[in-house]
Design a protein around this motif. Structure first.
Motif, PDB file in Angstrom:
ATOM      1  N   GLU A 103     149.452  85.655 -55.012  1.00  0.00           N
ATOM      2  CA  GLU A 103     149.589  86.969 -54.384  1.00  0.00           C
ATOM      3  C   GLU A 103     149.051  86.931 -52.950  1.00  0.00           C
ATOM      4  OE1 GLU A 103     147.536  89.687 -56.883  1.00  0.00           O
ATOM      5  OE2 GLU A 103     149.010  89.619 -58.506  1.00  0.00           O
ATOM      6  N   VAL A 104     147.923  86.264 -52.762  1.00  0.00           N
ATOM      7  CA  VAL A 104     147.362  86.115 -51.414  1.00  0.00           C
ATOM      8  C   VAL A 104     148.317  85.313 -50.539  1.00  0.00           C
ATOM      9  CG1 VAL A 104     145.462  85.133 -50.071  1.00  0.00           C
ATOM     10  CG2 VAL A 104     144.986  86.286 -52.251  1.00  0.00           C
ATOM     11  N   ARG A 105     148.879  84.231 -51.097  1.00  0.00           N
ATOM     12  CA  ARG A 105     149.836  83.418 -50.352  1.00  0.00           C
ATOM     13  C   ARG A 105     151.052  84.256 -49.957  1.00  0.00           C
ATOM     14  NH1 ARG A 105     151.547  77.918 -49.750  1.00  0.00           N
ATOM     15  NH2 ARG A 105     149.524  77.275 -50.545  1.00  0.00           N
ATOM     16  N   GLY A 106     151.520  85.116 -50.867  1.00  0.00           N
ATOM     17  CA  GLY A 106     152.652  85.975 -50.565  1.00  0.00           C
ATOM     18  C   GLY A 106     152.347  86.934 -49.433  1.00  0.00           C
ATOM     19  N   ALA A 107     151.147  87.526 -49.453  1.00  0.00           N
ATOM     20  CA  ALA A 107     150.748  88.431 -48.376  1.00  0.00           C
ATOM     21  C   ALA A 107     150.623  87.676 -47.057  1.00  0.00           C
ATOM     22  CB  ALA A 107     149.420  89.105 -48.735  1.00  0.00           C
ATOM     23  N   ARG A 108     150.142  86.429 -47.126  1.00  0.00           N
ATOM     24  CA  ARG A 108     150.063  85.597 -45.925  1.00  0.00           C
ATOM     25  C   ARG A 108     151.445  85.350 -45.344  1.00  0.00           C
ATOM     26  NH1 ARG A 108     149.897  79.800 -45.412  1.00  0.00           N
ATOM     27  NH2 ARG A 108     151.568  79.961 -46.981  1.00  0.00           N
ATOM     28  N   ASN A 109     152.419  85.066 -46.215  1.00  0.00           N
ATOM     29  CA  ASN A 109     153.782  84.832 -45.748  1.00  0.00           C
ATOM     30  C   ASN A 109     154.352  86.063 -45.048  1.00  0.00           C
ATOM     31  OD1 ASN A 109     153.703  82.254 -46.843  1.00  0.00           O
ATOM     32  ND2 ASN A 109     154.713  82.860 -48.749  1.00  0.00           N
ATOM     33  N   GLU A 114     155.816  88.903 -39.971  1.00  0.00           N
ATOM     34  CA  GLU A 114     155.547  89.996 -39.035  1.00  0.00           C
ATOM     35  C   GLU A 114     155.205  89.455 -37.644  1.00  0.00           C
ATOM     36  OE1 GLU A 114     152.393  92.217 -40.750  1.00  0.00           O
ATOM     37  OE2 GLU A 114     153.635  93.109 -42.347  1.00  0.00           O
ATOM     38  N   LYS A 115     154.382  88.439 -37.593  1.00  0.00           N
ATOM     39  CA  LYS A 115     153.984  87.870 -36.304  1.00  0.00           C
ATOM     40  C   LYS A 115     155.169  87.220 -35.601  1.00  0.00           C
ATOM     41  CE  LYS A 115     149.803  86.225 -35.796  1.00  0.00           C
ATOM     42  NZ  LYS A 115     148.547  85.448 -35.920  1.00  0.00           N
ATOM     43  N   LEU A 116     156.028  86.557 -36.363  1.00  0.00           N
ATOM     44  CA  LEU A 116     157.225  85.968 -35.768  1.00  0.00           C
ATOM     45  C   LEU A 116     158.162  87.047 -35.232  1.00  0.00           C
ATOM     46  CD1 LEU A 116     157.958  83.154 -38.379  1.00  0.00           C
ATOM     47  CD2 LEU A 116     157.100  82.846 -36.049  1.00  0.00           C
ATOM     48  N   GLN A 117     158.303  88.135 -35.978  1.00  0.00           N
ATOM     49  CA  GLN A 117     159.141  89.236 -35.522  1.00  0.00           C
ATOM     50  C   GLN A 117     158.584  89.848 -34.233  1.00  0.00           C
ATOM     51  OE1 GLN A 117     159.133  91.688 -39.028  1.00  0.00           O
ATOM     52  NE2 GLN A 117     160.961  90.707 -39.910  1.00  0.00           N
ATOM     53  N   GLN A 118     157.258  89.930 -34.142  1.00  0.00           N
ATOM     54  CA  GLN A 118     156.628  90.457 -32.934  1.00  0.00           C
ATOM     55  C   GLN A 118     156.879  89.561 -31.720  1.00  0.00           C
ATOM     56  OE1 GLN A 118     152.539  90.918 -34.143  1.00  0.00           O
ATOM     57  NE2 GLN A 118     153.012  92.628 -35.521  1.00  0.00           N
ATOM     58  N   LEU A 119     157.174  88.294 -31.991  1.00  0.00           N
ATOM     59  CA  LEU A 119     157.514  87.350 -30.918  1.00  0.00           C
ATOM     60  C   LEU A 119     158.984  87.443 -30.532  1.00  0.00           C
ATOM     61  CD1 LEU A 119     155.598  84.194 -32.213  1.00  0.00           C
ATOM     62  CD2 LEU A 119     154.962  85.612 -30.235  1.00  0.00           C
ATOM     63  N   GLY A 120     159.711  88.336 -31.196  1.00  0.00           N
ATOM     64  CA  GLY A 120     161.125  88.500 -30.900  1.00  0.00           C
ATOM     65  C   GLY A 120     162.036  87.599 -31.710  1.00  0.00           C
ATOM     66  N   ILE A 121     161.493  86.996 -32.757  1.00  0.00           N
ATOM     67  CA  ILE A 121     162.274  86.091 -33.593  1.00  0.00           C
ATOM     68  C   ILE A 121     162.884  86.889 -34.741  1.00  0.00           C
ATOM     69  CG2 ILE A 121     162.135  84.116 -35.163  1.00  0.00           C
ATOM     70  CD1 ILE A 121     159.910  83.029 -33.357  1.00  0.00           C
ATOM     71  N   ASP A 122     164.186  86.828 -34.854  1.00  0.00           N
ATOM     72  CA  ASP A 122     164.923  87.577 -35.875  1.00  0.00           C
ATOM     73  C   ASP A 122     164.879  86.798 -37.191  1.00  0.00           C
ATOM     74  OD1 ASP A 122     166.595  89.233 -37.293  1.00  0.00           O
ATOM     75  OD2 ASP A 122     168.435  88.444 -36.378  1.00  0.00           O
ATOM     76  N   ILE A 123     163.917  87.132 -38.032  1.00  0.00           N
ATOM     77  CA  ILE A 123     163.744  86.439 -39.309  1.00  0.00           C
ATOM     78  C   ILE A 123     163.159  87.418 -40.320  1.00  0.00           C
ATOM     79  CG2 ILE A 123     161.448  85.606 -38.642  1.00  0.00           C
ATOM     80  CD1 ILE A 123     161.927  83.121 -40.343  1.00  0.00           C
ATOM     81  N   GLY A 174     152.472  82.127 -34.627  1.00  0.00           N
ATOM     82  CA  GLY A 174     152.940  82.640 -35.909  1.00  0.00           C
ATOM     83  C   GLY A 174     152.024  82.330 -37.075  1.00  0.00           C
ATOM     84  N   TYR A 175     150.903  81.683 -36.796  1.00  0.00           N
ATOM     85  CA  TYR A 175     149.987  81.299 -37.879  1.00  0.00           C
ATOM     86  C   TYR A 175     149.225  82.517 -38.394  1.00  0.00           C
ATOM     87  CZ  TYR A 175     146.058  79.091 -40.272  1.00  0.00           C
ATOM     88  OH  TYR A 175     145.117  78.720 -41.198  1.00  0.00           O
ATOM     89  N   ALA A 176     149.013  82.553 -39.690  1.00  0.00           N
ATOM     90  CA  ALA A 176     148.218  83.620 -40.297  1.00  0.00           C
ATOM     91  C   ALA A 176     147.453  83.046 -41.479  1.00  0.00           C
ATOM     92  CB  ALA A 176     149.104  84.770 -40.761  1.00  0.00           C
ATOM     93  N   SER A 177     146.247  83.549 -41.680  1.00  0.00           N
ATOM     94  CA  SER A 177     145.442  83.133 -42.833  1.00  0.00           C
ATOM     95  C   SER A 177     144.646  84.332 -43.319  1.00  0.00           C
ATOM     96  CB  SER A 177     144.495  81.995 -42.450  1.00  0.00           C
ATOM     97  OG  SER A 177     143.737  81.586 -43.565  1.00  0.00           O
TER      98      SER A 177
END
Length: 293
Positions: A103-109, A114-123, A174-177
């Motif tokens: 569940e934690v891994r899923g929230a991390r994903n 979200e961070k990639l989308q904020q960079l303008g990446i359509d994913i 795009g890294y998150a932990s």
């Protein structure tokens, strides 16, 4: 102890598609046989979902399969991984704990997306799941390689390494932990499930003071000396640490399969140990069971 006898090689660090590998567990077992191994371990991230299939395949073709896992933890500001061997994959408490970690891994994903989308990446996360070409089972998990694969397919990175170097590696945009359990707790979980804990790929942490602190606090059975991302100097350094603390020096390729023609982290069987090492891990697991009874 002979670590590199050609006739009894074991790769103790491989991943299947139960987490972020490309192959089924049975395919890893078959590949181990093709590559001249006598055994391997399936060590998927935060799940033992692939172990039963691997055990069955091993029985069918004459390959020894060591039940394993790789638990994701956090310490000293770094992601630390703990391997476990010979644990009871049907232990209910372990399975409950692993479900929480996924569940934690899923929230991390989700946070990575979200961070990639904020960079303008359509994913989207759904696109990542769709890239599996099959339903994701509840006891399986997605990882950064799945996200990297989607970035490559959509043209935002030229290959898997580029996706990590530009977006997904620690310190990249795009890294998150998210908060995780510590390695000492993970080692205790493994012992409570009847297994032998091993500190994974210490060379990736670039902090040997932290490595020795974890060893002194968690008292693992072993340390992963031989790994695809360890050079000769790393191996000698961690062999010395293993000797200093009386740890079993283990090893494995950390094989994740082939994506866009690139093998991650190394080919199955490219790092290995001898059967004597596997027997020492089994005895360490049994000693832990006796000590807790």
């Amino acid at each position: 102890m002979e670590l590199y006898r050609e006739s009894n090689r074991f790769d103790l660090h491989t991943h299947s598609r139960a987490s972020d590998g490309m192959n089924t567990p049975a395919e890893n077992v078959r590949l181990a046989k093709e590559n001249g191994l006598v055994g391997l371990s399936i060590t998927d991230h935060d799940t033992v979902a692939g172990v039963a299939e691997a055990l069955q395949a091993g029985r069918e073709i004459g390959i020894t399969v060591v039940p394993g896992i790789e638990i994701s933890t956090r310490a000293g500001g770094k992601d630390i991984h703990v391997l476990g061997y010979f644990l009871n994959i049907q232990d209910n408490l372990l399975l409950e704990r692993l479900a929480h970690l996924r569940e934690v891994r899923g929230a991390r994903n989700e946070r990575i997306i979200e961070k990639l989308q904020q960079l303008g990446i359509d994913i989207t996360l759904q696109e990542v799941k769709d890239g599996l070409s099959r339903p994701l089972r509840p006891d399986e998990s997605l990882g950064r390689p799945h996200i990297a694969d989607t970035l490559v397919r959509k043209g935002f990175a030229k290959d898997m390494r580029d996706a990590f170097d530009r977006y997904l590696a620690e310190g990249k945009p795009g890294y998150a932990s998210l908060p995780r359990i510590g390695p000492v707790e993970a080692m205790e979980w493994i012992r409570e499930a009847g297994g032998a804990p091993v500190l994974a790929h210490p060379g990736l942490y670039s902090n040997d003071d932290l490595v020795t602190e974890i060893i002194e606090s968690g008292k693992p059975a072993g340390i992963e000396v031989f790994h695809s991302d360890h050079g000769a100097e790393d191996e000698q350094r961690y062999l010395a640490i293993a000797d200093q603390y009386g740890l079993i020096p283990t090893g494995g390729s950390d094989y994740h399969g082939v994506r866009q023609g690139v093998v991650f982290h190394g080919d199955l069987g490219s790092r290995y140990v001898a059967e004597e090492t596997v027997e020492r891990l089994k005895q360490a697991a049994l000693a832990g069971q006796l000590g807790s009874s």
